[in-house]
Design a protein around this motif. Structure first.
Motif, PDB file in Angstrom:
ATOM      1  N   THR A 134       0.829  -1.203   0.000  1.00  0.00           N
ATOM      2  CA  THR A 134       0.000   0.000   0.000  1.00  0.00           C
ATOM      3  C   THR A 134       0.866   1.258   0.000  1.00  0.00           C
ATOM      4  N   ALA A 146      -7.358  -1.926  -5.609  1.00  0.00           N
ATOM      5  CA  ALA A 146      -6.776  -2.558  -4.427  1.00  0.00           C
ATOM      6  C   ALA A 146      -7.721  -3.651  -3.927  1.00  0.00           C
ATOM      7  N   GLU A 180      -6.376   3.069   3.264  1.00  0.00           N
ATOM      8  CA  GLU A 180      -6.520   4.352   3.943  1.00  0.00           C
ATOM      9  C   GLU A 180      -5.656   5.414   3.263  1.00  0.00           C
ATOM     10  N   LEU A 189      -5.937   6.549   0.254  1.00  0.00           N
ATOM     11  CA  LEU A 189      -5.863   6.465  -1.206  1.00  0.00           C
ATOM     12  C   LEU A 189      -6.791   7.497  -1.867  1.00  0.00           C
ATOM     13  N   ASP A 202      -3.764  -9.885  -3.614  1.00  0.00           N
ATOM     14  CA  ASP A 202      -2.803  -9.221  -2.737  1.00  0.00           C
ATOM     15  C   ASP A 202      -1.986  -8.149  -3.440  1.00  0.00           C
ATOM     16  N   PHE A 209      -1.630  -4.324  -5.738  1.00  0.00           N
ATOM     17  CA  PHE A 209      -2.216  -2.989  -5.853  1.00  0.00           C
ATOM     18  C   PHE A 209      -1.862  -2.434  -7.228  1.00  0.00           C
TER      19      PHE A 209
END
Lengths: 181, 459
Positions: free
Chosen positions: A18, A40, A45, A47, A145, A147
């Motif tokens: 992240t 994602a 948080e 983003l 898993d 991004f």
């Protein structure tokens, strides 16, 4: 050439964490790109801020749904008990509003909930079974898993080669083109 | 920090919400494997066979009921509200814990809710489905059940909006709908995960259709979170209102033992009490058989035990106040009801209720009991039975001896009452077993979020 351009949805970069995604999103915005989206496997948080998203309209819709539901609930009972079929029981008031509160309350909640859920889906333009981004094989990991950050072809600064190079410079794990077939 | 003692005083460490060492990939793999790759196993088939056998009994009981009418049950004057209402209140109460876990604990930012909210919400839906059957068939002519809804009928009349029974129709149907929406919204990202990870064409198609093209876009997540939080905020007053309205079914009637103001809060506390007991009844075997001890840790079980203890004490206070008001209020019918509970023909039910709901659960004060999985499971069953007895006592004991002794009577259930009740338990078990195999029992997306948060907390 122009045909190829119209087929191109954007350029997609893959990240492992992240933190990398957030940093990349911030740098992409700094570089002047505006037409971008991130993907994602869970809500990340910060983003939304990094992408400069506006506050969602969902709360307003929910309020609207609640007000509509409440008015419909009370209106239904008032209309049925006072206007359409008044029954005089020992001179008691026809508009016995305290007895109408439970149904009004339940329909307020129902209206607000329906507007919240279906409003969210409508604003997200779901259901949408086909989207160009699903053409990238590794994109299946967006629900696992990994991004992703996508700079879309509609961006005024978008250039097939330079945008891809820019994303590679952000330490992306992999960069690929998203083609809309 | 040289002044820090080398060995800090031994505090009792809380078990973690998630066992260490998990990554985004490992939680995804482990939870989705239960649905996608793991074979069903003999225990699953045995369990669902038992449940489905009971569903067949339910079908038989309902068919016979529709053919013959409610005369096949033990209900009569004066006890016209027998098993149907007892079971309705019992099931709807069980459902409340699911909403409490998913909505109220979300608003209170309790991280331990994450691994239990999904199946607790499923439990809510299935319990509401079982509950909904009873008032429907209790009407005697279920094919006219749509008369309870306000629609412009050819008869030109409307439902009685001043009656708690109509409030109940609105409360329970809204509750069922909102619970389903909440559950489905929570499932949406997980359905996308199953779509992407399913190897079979059928799985990809089915999960693909249900996921509606969810792709995890940041814009979507942004609106999604907003909607999910709002739903939690809406479900919180809703869950309190539903059992309040259920208690109005009793409290608005002028029957000794029913006409009391303590009913709404005491019903809500009782609902949460029985609901947490049912969550434990499901969670303990589930974590054992599917190896989910890393996700549903001792912390969860202990917290649920504590909630049970607290709500059980509220319920005990309710019983106490009923007695206090029975004697202090000076109403001879209320005083007699209190006496009748202790010494009347149904006294064994009342004393069993006190034993199951108040005496035995006091064991939960002890840490060793709360962390003993087997004892906790047995305790949860005891509370389930106790809460069923409570509803039996409320319904039957108030009705069978109300005012004039000449109008008193007795109630005993028939085999069809038991068959219907057992049948709904079968329906519940069957739905739970199907759910475990078809959908992720733990929210995968929220577990990934938990992984992200717990890895941040590491020093």
């Amino acid at each position: 050439m122009s045909e190829q351009r119209s087929n191109l949805h954007g350029v997609l970069a893959e990240f492992a964490t992240t933190e990398q995604l957030l940093a990349a999103a911030a740098k992409t915005r700094e570089a002047g790109y505006t037409c971008l989206d991130a993907y994602a496997p869970f809500p990340v948080e910060g983003l939304a801020d990094a992408l400069g998203l506006r506050r969602p309209l969902v709360p307003l819709l929910t309020l609207l749904g609640g007000v509509l539901g409440g008015c419909a609930g009370f209106g239904l009972q008032y209309w049925a008990s006072v206007i359409n079929y008044p029954v005089n029981v020992g001179g008691r008031p026809l508009n016995s509003w305290p007895a109408f509160i439970p149904v009004t309350f339940e329909l307020t909640i129902l209206g607000a909930s329906l507007f919240a859920v279906f409003g969210m889906l409508a604003l997200n333009k779901l259901p949408q079974p086909h989207h160009a981004i699903f053409n990238v094989p590794r994109f299946a990991l967006a629900s696992h898993d990994r991004f992703f950050l996508c700079i879309e072809a509609g961006d005024p600064k978008f250039d097939r080669v330079r945008t891809a190079q820019f994303l590679e410079s952000l330490q992306a794990y992999a960069v690929s083109e998203v083609l809309d077939e | 920090m040289s002044s820090t003692p080398k060995n800090p005083p031994p505090l009792r460490r809380l078990a973690p919400v998630l066992e260490p060492g998990h990554t985004y990939a490992s939680v995804t793999d482990k939870i989705s494997a239960i649905v996608l790759t793991r074979p069903a196993g003999i225990a699953w088939f045995l369990g669902i066979s038992l449940g489905f056998g009971l569903v067949m009994i339910l079908g038989m009981a309902l068919a016979y009921l529709i053919a013959k009418g409610t005369g096949i049950w033990g209900i009569n004057i004066p006890v016209g509200w027998g098993f149907a209402i007892v079971n309705f209140v019992w099931w709807i109460g069980i459902g409340h814990a699911g909403t409490l876990i998913s909505a109220i604990l979300l608003l209170l930012n309790q991280k331990w809710r994450t691994s239990i909210n999904r199946f607790a919400e499923a439990m809510t839906l299935f319990a509401v489905a079982c509950a909904g059957i009873f008032p429907l068939i209790h009407t005697g002519r279920p094919w006219y059940a749509f008369w309870m809804f306000p629609y412009p009928s050819a008869m030109g009349i409307w439902p009685q909006f001043r009656s708690p029974l109509i409030w109940d129709v609105f409360a329970v149907s809204t509750y069922g709908t909102v619970s389903l929406l909440f559950w489905f919204v929570g499932l949406l990202p997980d359905l996308a995960t199953l779509r992407d990870r399913s190897k079979s064409r059928a799985g990809q198609m089915i999960y693909g259709i249900l996921a509606m093209g969810w792709r995890g876009s940041a814009r979507h997540w942004h609106r999604y979170q907003s909607a999910y939080l709002l739903l939690a905020g809406l479900a919180t007053p809703l869950v309190v209102s539903v059992h309040t309205v259920v208690s109005f079914d009793f409290a608005v009637a002028i029957v000794p033992g029913w006409h009391t103001t303590i009913f709404p809060p005491y019903f809500v506390a009782g609902a949460i009490y029985s609901g947490f007991a049912m969550v434990l009844t499901i969670a303990i075997p589930l974590r054992k058989f599917y190896g989910l001890e890393d996700f549903i840790t001792m912390r969860h079980l202990e917290n649920m035990a504590k909630v049970m203890l607290a709500t059980g004490l509220v319920v005990a206070y309710g019983y106490m106040m009923e007695f206090f008001m029975g004697f202090y209020g000076g109403n001879k019918y209320d005083t007699f009801l209190a006496w009748n509970r202790l010494h009347g023909p149904y006294a064994p039910f009342y004393w069993s209720l006190i034993l199951c709901n108040i005496v035995i659960p006091q064991l939960l004060w002890f840490h060793r009991i709360r962390t003993n999985v087997v004892v906790l499971f047995l305790l949860s069953l005891v509370v389930n039975v106790g809460m069923w007895l409570e509803r039996f006592v409320i319904v039957v004991l108030s009705l069978h001896r109300d005012y004039m002794p000449s109008a008193w009577g007795r109630y005993s259930p028939t085999v069809w009452d038991w068959a219907t009740y057992a049948g709904t338990i079968g329906l519940f078990v069957t739905l739970i077993f199907l759910f475990v195999r078809a959908l992720p029992v733990i929210s995968i997306a929220e577990m990934r979020e938990l992984v992200a948060h717990t890895s941040e907390e590491k020093p």
